[in-house]
Design a protein around this motif. Structure first.
Motif, short mmCIF file in Angstrom:
data_model
loop_
_atom_site.label_atom_id
_atom_site.label_comp_id
_atom_site.label_asym_id
_atom_site.label_seq_id
_atom_site.Cartn_x
_atom_site.Cartn_y
_atom_site.Cartn_z
N ARG A 33 55.54 33.00 153.83
CA ARG A 33 54.98 33.80 152.74
C ARG A 33 56.07 34.28 151.78
NH1 ARG A 33 49.97 34.80 152.43
NH2 ARG A 33 50.35 36.48 150.94
N ASP A 86 45.19 30.09 151.99
CA ASP A 86 45.44 31.50 151.68
C ASP A 86 46.72 31.66 150.87
OD1 ASP A 86 43.15 32.20 153.02
OD2 ASP A 86 44.18 32.83 154.86
N ASP A 103 47.04 33.09 146.98
CA ASP A 103 47.89 34.21 146.60
C ASP A 103 48.91 33.80 145.54
OD1 ASP A 103 46.51 35.74 148.39
OD2 ASP A 103 48.03 35.65 149.97
N LYS A 163 47.20 33.67 142.21
CA LYS A 163 46.94 35.04 141.73
C LYS A 163 48.20 35.63 141.09
CE LYS A 163 45.28 39.57 143.25
NZ LYS A 163 44.83 40.38 144.42
#
Length: 241
Positions: free
Chosen positions: A178, A228, A232, A235
């Motif tokens: 991430r 996911d 993100d 976004k």
């Protein structure tokens, strides 16, 4: 003047003016020669385990700067260097597992350099896992297009403590952490979309082949994780417009 490819130019941009550099697996020698030519590095070491590539680097440097005594060294990995002999180590264009072997061969020496700039051809997840497990921190990640490939470049510094998640080295969290969102750039969305398609194709192939439910669930989790992460990333990119 030497014109570096986008991949090598991105690596060169991570070197601070005044820093000395050793290029391990130098091949043609363009990266360290360009760092010297542009006045970024006052001293560069061009090292390779094979005599053929090192001779190619010698020819390239001699054809441009016949009077400059470049520092060429024939040998395996970091064995050609003294501890802390240079500020920065660059290792590019070889496999991630081979990089871990080069660094692990002499950890004390690997920790003695200020910074490592690594561009693995594959197994970046295993490389990240090894780095975290052996007291290195990743301070920057870049994605650079070269031809039809998107290359990953890691800038790494030694730290006092290991920072390892309780996950297997093959975990998708190491392949696509991430933290990629912290270093988001113009290629991040395409990079994740390409990786997601690959994971989806693997799942479809497993499903068609009648794999057991546990294996299918594990692969489905990889797909969901990347979905996911991609959501993100999109976004963040949209908010930045």
């Amino acid at each position: 003047m030497i014109q570096l490819t986008p991949r090598l130019a991105a690596i060169a941009n991570e070197v601070v003016p005044g820093e000395t550099v050793a290029d391990i697996g130098t091949d043609h020698g363009f990266l360290p020669a360009a760092l010297w030519e542009q006045g970024i590095s006052p001293h560069v070491i061009l090292a390779d385990v094979n005599e053929g590539p090192l001779n190619k680097a010698k020819e390239n440097c001699a054809s441009r700067y016949p009077e400059e005594p470049f520092d060429f060294r024939l040998g395996d990995g970091l064995q050609v260097l003294k501890p802390g002999e240079v500020d920065v180590i660059t290792i590019a264009g070889m496999g991630g597992i081979l990089m871990t072997e080069i660094l692990e061969n002499d950890l004390e020496k690997s920790w003695s350099f200020h910074r490592l700039i690594l561009q693995p051809r594959n197994n970046i997840g295993k490389l990240r896992h090894w780095l975290y497990d052996h007291c290195f921190s990743i301070t920057n990640e870049q994605l650079v297009r070269e031809g039809r490939f998107i290359c990953e470049i890691l800038t790494v510094v030694p730290v006092e403590k290991a920072s390892l998640l309780s996950l297997d080295a093959d975990s998708i969290e190491y392949q696509y952490p991430r933290r990629l969102l912290e270093f988001i750039g113009p290629l991040t969305e395409e990079y994740l979309e390409t990786r997601l398609k690959t994971e989806e194709m693997i799942f479809e192939s497993m499903e068609a082949g009648g794999q057991d439910w546990k294996t299918l669930r594990g692969q489905k989790n990889r797909v969901c994780y990347l979905q996911d992460l991609l959501r993100d990333a999109k976004k963040i990119l949209e908010e930045g417009l």
